[in-house]
Write a protein that holds these residues in place. Sequence first.
Motif, short mmCIF file in Angstrom:
data_model
loop_
_atom_site.label_atom_id
_atom_site.label_comp_id
_atom_site.label_asym_id
_atom_site.label_seq_id
_atom_site.Cartn_x
_atom_site.Cartn_y
_atom_site.Cartn_z
N PHE A 8 -5.18 5.80 6.65
CA PHE A 8 -4.42 4.91 5.76
C PHE A 8 -3.85 3.73 6.54
O PHE A 8 -3.95 2.58 6.11
N TRP A 30 -9.42 2.27 -1.72
CA TRP A 30 -8.34 2.80 -0.89
C TRP A 30 -8.39 4.32 -0.83
O TRP A 30 -8.15 4.92 0.23
N LYS A 68 -6.48 1.31 7.45
CA LYS A 68 -6.84 0.48 6.28
C LYS A 68 -5.79 -0.60 6.05
O LYS A 68 -6.12 -1.75 5.73
N SER A 111 -8.75 0.66 -6.28
CA SER A 111 -8.12 1.97 -6.14
C SER A 111 -9.06 2.96 -5.47
O SER A 111 -8.67 3.71 -4.57
N PRO A 143 0.82 -1.21 0.00
CA PRO A 143 0.00 0.00 0.00
C PRO A 143 0.86 1.27 0.00
O PRO A 143 1.92 1.31 0.63
N ARG A 173 -3.61 -0.36 -4.52
CA ARG A 173 -3.76 -0.09 -3.09
C ARG A 173 -3.03 1.20 -2.73
O ARG A 173 -2.16 1.24 -1.88
#
Length: 388
Positions: free
Chosen positions: A350, A377, A353, A374, A294, A322
Motif C-alpha cells: 500500500f 488500488w 502504491k 478502486s 489513500p 483510492r
Amino acid sequence: MKFLSSLASRSHSGYTRLIKPSVRNSKVQAIISILGKLFCCIAEYSPHALLLVTVLYKTSKDHPFIPILDDVPRYVFVTSIIILFLGVLYKCQDLLLYHPSMPPSSRVYVPLPPPNIPYDDVFITTSDKVKLHAYFIKQQENEIQDAPTLVYFHGNAGNIGSPSYIPLYMTCHVNILLVEYRGYGKSEGSPSEGGLYLDGEAALLYLFDRQDINIRKVVLFGHSLGGAVAIHLATRSEFADRIAAVIVENTFTNIQAVACHLFRNILPFVSYLPRWAVKNKFLSSQKIPDIQCPLLLIYGDSDEVVPSEMARALHEASRNPRSAVVEITNGTHNDTWCVTPLYRISIALFLRKVFDLTEDRTEPISSEESVSLSWEWQNAVTDSTGFF
C-alpha cells in the motif's frame, strides 16, 4: 471477559446496517437526540444529586418530624433514583472504554524499543497543556529523510511498548511516531474523546516541526480506538492536505454500534441505551467519507471485540476510489499483526502504491473510472507476487 468475548464473536447478518440509522423517521430521531442531550446534562450532576437524595431519604426515615419526602409520590421518587443511577453509569463510561492500567504495570512501565532500533524519547505538549509521552522510531541517518513517517495511535489499553510496530519498521522501512494518549503510560491527564483528538493534533504538529523528515510523507495509522483518532484527524481541514495516507486496523464504525453489539443479548432494553446515552461516540462511519487521501483498512476475521463486518462497512461508507481492504485470516483483535506475513506485506505494498505513483491522480470524473481505480488500488495491495 469470556462472556463478553462470546457476545462479540456472534456475527451480524449484514454489515451495511451498521452504518445506517436504525430509526428512519426524522422526527423520532430529533426526539431521541433531544432526550439524549437532556440525559447527558442530567448525568453531569447525577453523582451529586444521587448523594443528596440518599441523604434526604435517610434523614426523613431517621427523623419523622422532617417530612421532606412524605409528599413525593413513590413512583416519582423511584423514577428519579433510576434516572440518577443511569446518570452515574453514564459518568462511569470512561472506565468501560479506556483501560490505561491493563495490564496492571502499563502506567509505570513502558518497554523501550529494541537496542538495534534508533529512537528519540520525547514529550509533546498539547494545546490544552497536557504533556504526552512518545517514541520517535527512526530509520538510519541516511534514510530518515526519504522514508515515510507513520503516526501510530494505539488501542484503548496498554501503552506504546507493544512490539506490533516492529514488523512495520523492518518491512516497510518507515519512521514511526508512537504516541501515548493522555492518561496512558507516562503521559499526563485523563483520557476522553475530545482529549484524544487533541493528542493526535499535537502529535501531527510535532512531526510537521521536525526538520529531519519528509513532511509530505506523513501517514496516519490507528489500531482499534486509534483508528477512530486517525480517521478524525484525516478529515480535519487543517490536516487533510498534509496527510499522505491513512491505515486503520480492527477499528469500528462508532462506539454505539460496538456497545450494541456487545450487549444486545444481555437484556433487550440495554442494547438500545447506547443509541442515545453513550458518552464517547467516535463517529468514524460519518467522518470517513470525507477522507480524500489513500485509505487502507485491515481487519482480522476472528476479531472477538470489533465485528469484522465493521471494516467492510467503513470501506463501503468511505466511497474512496483510492482505498483497499484486507482480511487477515485467523486474526483476532490484538494479534492480527503477527498471525501472517500478509499483514505487513499488504501495508508495504500500500505504501509503495502511495509513494511510487509516477503521476498525480485527480478525483474520478465518472462512476466507471471510480470502479476501475478502486480495483487498481485493491489489486495493488492484495497482489503480493511482486513483493518478494
